[in-house]
Design an enzyme around this catalytic site. Structure first.
Site, short mmCIF file in Angstrom:
data_model
loop_
_atom_site.label_atom_id
_atom_site.label_comp_id
_atom_site.label_asym_id
_atom_site.label_seq_id
_atom_site.Cartn_x
_atom_site.Cartn_y
_atom_site.Cartn_z
N THR A 153 -34.62 -12.10 -3.78
CA THR A 153 -35.29 -13.37 -3.56
C THR A 153 -36.01 -13.79 -4.83
O THR A 153 -36.67 -12.98 -5.48
CB THR A 153 -36.29 -13.29 -2.39
OG1 THR A 153 -35.56 -13.06 -1.17
CG2 THR A 153 -37.08 -14.58 -2.24
N PHE B 215 -38.94 -15.89 -6.35
CA PHE B 215 -40.23 -16.50 -6.06
C PHE B 215 -40.68 -17.30 -7.28
O PHE B 215 -40.33 -16.97 -8.42
CB PHE B 215 -41.29 -15.43 -5.76
CG PHE B 215 -41.02 -14.64 -4.52
CD1 PHE B 215 -41.63 -14.97 -3.32
CD2 PHE B 215 -40.16 -13.55 -4.53
CE1 PHE B 215 -41.40 -14.25 -2.16
CE2 PHE B 215 -39.91 -12.82 -3.38
CZ PHE B 215 -40.53 -13.17 -2.20
#
Length: 282
Positions: A173, A175
């Site tokens: 992921t 960020f």
């Protein structure tokens, strides 16, 4: 430095916040992505850490929509975090007896194959966060499981039933760190922009992207989001190599702006190095 993140403690967002600023004076957990951004806008935090993209499920559209429509905060940094999910099961229940599995919708989607194979009788139910899923499991009236992080399991003193249950080993992921100002040039940067057009026309997107290609600027990513005003109209989000203060990038962005109706620079910031994506967080 006060860092707001999507809480509670034990979320992957907290891991990203700790990686960004391990010595932060205060970590401020918030209940939603909008609240994380609002914490900075309202003065309760100096920077915000929010998820924006997953390698399996694509864009976190809530974040991108807020960047386009609702905030003037800029992207200051990006952090790429390996995501390794763990399965927890209520004490006393064998896996075939589980009837509900809790987690954040993104985590449920990232473990879709595992759930189908190992929890075929379980109903996936959304929690506000992967950490919150542990509490939801604990209060469930039906035999329950939770998909969460190793850190959350440790924080809540829960026993891990299975590790690394995500459907793809390269699950990561991205960020972003949001702040009132973006980053200074480093020589190895990227810039995020968004734009749309007043009217649709043949070749209009091609011509606009030509402002980049014609100057030798590499486009790293392009995606689109509905413009919220009419069906079939879209706002384009583009990541490019270079900093907005680089002369050639400045010139290209002026060219894009002249062709667009809406145009915004969402931030210039360093491209992630090995330190941002190589650590295992299982």
């Amino acid at each position: 430095m006060r860092i707001a993140f999507l809480g509670p403690r034990g979320t992957y967002s907290e891991e990203a916040a700790l990686r960004h600023a391990s010595q932060a004076s205060q970590l401020v957990p918030c209940g939603s992505i909008a609240a994380v951004i609002g914490a900075v806008e309202g003065g309760a935090a100096d920077q915000a850490v929010v998820p924006i993209e997953n390698s399996l499920e694509g864009a976190v559209t809530h974040t991108t929509d807020l960047l386009i429509h609702s905030t003037h905060l800029l992207i200051r940094r990006e952090i790429v975090l390996p995501i390794h999910h763990c399965l927890l099961v209520q004490p006393g229940f064998a896996l075939p007896l589980v009837r509900v599995v809790y987690s954040h919708p993104q985590a449920l989607a990232q473990c879709r194959g595992y759930i189908a194979e190992h929890l075929p009788e379980a109903e996936p139910l959304a929690s506000l966060s992967t950490a919150g899923a542990v509490k939801d499991m604990g209060s469930s009236t039906r035999p329950a499981a939770a998909i969460t992080s190793r850190r959350a399991a440790e924080i809540f003193g829960a026993k891990i039933f299975a590790r690394n249950i995500e459907d793809a080993a390269n699950n990561k992921t991205r960020f972003v760190v949001l702040a009132p100002d973006d980053a200074e040039p480093t020589g190895r940067d990227k810039t995020s922009i968004c734009f749309d057009f007043t009217e649709d026309a043949a070749g209009i997107l091609h011509g606009t992207l030509g402002e980049l290609a014609g100057r030798g600027i590499n486009m790293l990513k392009i995606e689109s989001r509905p413009d919220r005003r009419s069906l079939g109209r879209y706002i384009f989000l583009v990541d490019i190599e270079g900093h907005r203060e680089d002369a050639v990038v400045t010139e290209a962005l002026r060219g894009v702006q002249k062709r667009a109706a809406l145009f915004r620079v969402l931030g210039s910031y360093p491209r992630p190095g090995d330190q941002d994506g190589s650590q295992d967080s299982s």
